[in-house]
Design an enzyme around this catalytic site. Structure first.
Site, PDB file in Angstrom:
ATOM      1  N   GLU A   1      31.739  24.959  -5.012  1.00 21.37           N
ATOM      2  CA  GLU A   1      32.323  23.371  -5.560  1.00 21.37           C
ATOM      3  C   GLU A   1      32.742  22.270  -4.942  1.00 21.37           C
ATOM      4  OE1 GLU A   1      36.213  24.794  -7.375  1.00 21.37           O
ATOM      5  OE2 GLU A   1      35.085  26.015  -8.824  1.00 21.37           O
TER       6      GLU A   1
ATOM      7  N   GLU B   1      31.957  32.893 -11.193  1.00 18.11           N
ATOM      8  CA  GLU B   1      33.751  32.426 -11.490  1.00 18.11           C
ATOM      9  C   GLU B   1      34.071  32.231 -12.721  1.00 18.11           C
ATOM     10  OE1 GLU B   1      36.451  30.027  -9.717  1.00 18.11           O
ATOM     11  OE2 GLU B   1      35.607  30.519  -7.212  1.00 18.11           O
TER      12      GLU B   1
END
EC number: 3.2.1.21
Length: 528
Positions: A209, A423
């Protein structure tokens, strides 16, 4: 983070058709069957996914391992944040799930659950305490032992090199990711990991991220390393420059990633036959209205959310939208750097939880001093009736259609990329009878299958997370695990939730899942 409406388990057997259908003509019967199977519902099992597709779950080093000062590990920027006044919850990762000592029983639990893959991260400061130079033998022993346990269990290993835990020593020495010096240090660290673990690890992710951490860590200063500058920061930052450092962070992250990929391909890939990719956070965005301005703002947001990372990796440069918005504050790639980053990936990992609405905020570009948020010049809405903010909202709404649209968009914009959903999950349910989490996972797994059937090249799906752990937002009060952890007990007792048994039934017994096709997305849009 996604929250899900409660409901009963989605597992059920295939029901027989109503006998009255037998009285209809064959053509009408066929039409009705198509309606039932294609529009109103989707039924599938584990076997409906392509060969080579893997299902798993994940954790992250700082959130799971604990043993923060044990056996030579040194502090990371996340340790520093957790122990500072900036941490609103006051909890730390000093003990976390104590995975450093309990990993063997945890791998046994993964095996019992039926996990086919496990995504974990490596602590840079545990393996190389000074950030560069000597390898810590105790850290090396720990990761070798855990990897060996996973191999014995037949679980595919997905290792991540970096997740918000730069060694504090490198942050202190030269400012960490805002300095080009980090590129060589990261490549050297990656080389140690490839050399020591690559005979058993075939799936590597360099960073998690970065597209979110740029803004949160270097613009508003809310997350480690808490860098920002007036008037942009949320916290009282003492160091930073919100106008340029987010762009420097991403630039050096891309160069570090690409350097590690080149090193792997030149030194290790032929023998180890592994793959290396990068992860991005991947919300989906809808225009708030059908106005030209809101539609343009939504496309601009996508360029910053996705294109900031993917455009250089695919085309060798930043999107024109970003160049126009940031101007000279956006670093330039040299010819060598452009060649280095282009195609420097084998796959892209996606962390996906929810969706937002977007409206235009072009007045932001008139500010005399601009940060990334001003450059994006958009407002974000968790719902059409909510209060908008200048930054995207993690949200609590379930929108599996958003995952499908994101994959469709990325395929159209950047070509036939290979994806792993690294995720996806829900942190809203602390009970053992977590039916809401089952609903959430059911809908997103179904969305993944629909995307594959529509042409998306998705090779895996990981639940976030395997067990409750320390979370950046929520500390130990957020419960993302399909396995519950009793953080109040000295033993940190693990107990599988109902969702773990559901996931196990799906993976080990090929149980049938039935989903009302689109019903949750419809509810999402209805509440907006």
């Amino acid at each position: 983070m996604c929250g899900c409406a409660s409901g009963e388990d989605a597992m059920e057997t295939r029901r027989p058709l109503h006998p009255l259908l037998l009285f209809f003509s064959p053509w009408l019967l066929l039409l009705l069957l198509l309606v039932v199977q294609g529009v109103r519902s989707l039924q599938f099992t584990r076997d409906d996914f392509p060969d080579g597709f893997t299902f798993g779950a994940g954790t992250a080093a700082f959130q799971y391992e604990g043993a923060a000062a044990e056996d030579g590990r040194t502090p990371s920027i996340w340790d520093t944040y957790a122990h500072s006044w900036r941490n609103p919850g006051g909890e730390t990762g000093d003990v976390a799930c104590d995975g450093y000592h309990k990993y063997k029983e945890d791998v046994m639990l993964m095996n019992e659950t039926g996990l086919e893959a496990y995504r974990f991260t490596i602590s840079w400061s545990r393996l190389i305490p000074s950030g560069r130079g000597a390898v810590n033998p105790k850290g090396l022993q720990f990761y070798n032992s855990m990897i060996n346990e996973l191999v014995k269990a037949g679980i595919q290993i997905h290792a991540v090199l970096y997740h918000i835990d730069l060694p504090q020593s490198l942050q202190d020495e030269y400012g960490g990711w805002v300095s080009p010096k980090v590129v060589d240090d990261f490549a050297a660290y990656a080389d140690v990991c490839f050399r020591e673990f690559g005979d058993r690890v075939a799936h590597w992710t360099t960073s998690i991220e970065p597209n979110v951490m740029a803004q949160s860590g270097y613009d508003d200063g809310y997350l480690p390393p808490n860098r920002c500058s007036y008037p942009f920061g949320r916290s009282n930052c003492t160091l930073g420059n919100s106008t340029v450092e987010p762009y420097l962070f991403i630039h050096h992250t891309l160069l570090a990633h690409a350097s590690a990929v080149r090193l792997y391909r030149e030194k290790h890939q032929a023998a180890q036959k592994g793959v290396v990719g990068m992860n991005i956070y991947s919300m989906w965005f809808y225009p708030l209205t059908e106005s030209t301005e809101d539609i343009a703002a939504t496309e601009r947001v996508k360029d910053f959310m996705y294109g900031w990372i993917l455009h250089p990796l695919v085309f060798g440069d930043y999107p024109e939208t970003m160049k126009k918005a940031a101007g000279s504050r956006l670093p330039l790639f040299s010819d060598y750097e452009s060649e280095l980053v282009t195609n420097a990936f084998d796959f892209i990992g996606l962390n996906h939880y929810t969706s937002n609405y977007v409206s235009d905020n072009s007045n932001a570009v008139k500010a005399p001093l601009q940060d990334v948020t001003d450059d994006i010049s958009s407002l974000f809405w968790a719902s059409k009736n909510s209060t908008p903010t200048r930054e995207f909202l993690p949200g609590t709404s379930l929108d599996p259609r958003g995952l499908e649209l994101a994959l469709e968009y990325l395929q159209e914009k950047y070509g036939n990329l290979l994806f792993y959903i690294q995720e996806n999950g829900s942190g809203s349910n602390a009970t053992l009878d977590d039916v809401g989490r089952i609903d959430c996972l059911t809908q997103y797994i179904a969305a993944t299958l629909r995307s594959i059937r529509n042409g998306a090249n998705v090779k895996g799906y990981c639940v976030w997370s395997f067990m409750d752990q320390y979370e950046m937002f929520g500390d130990y009060k957020a419960h993302f695990g399909i396995v519950a952890v009793d953080f109040g007990s000295e033993e940190l007792t693990r107990q599988p939730r109902r969702s773990a048994r559901w996931y196990s039934d799906f993976l080990k017994n090929n149980a049938v899942i039935k989903v009302d096709d689109g019903s949750v997305s419809t509810a999402f849009h209805a509440q907006l």
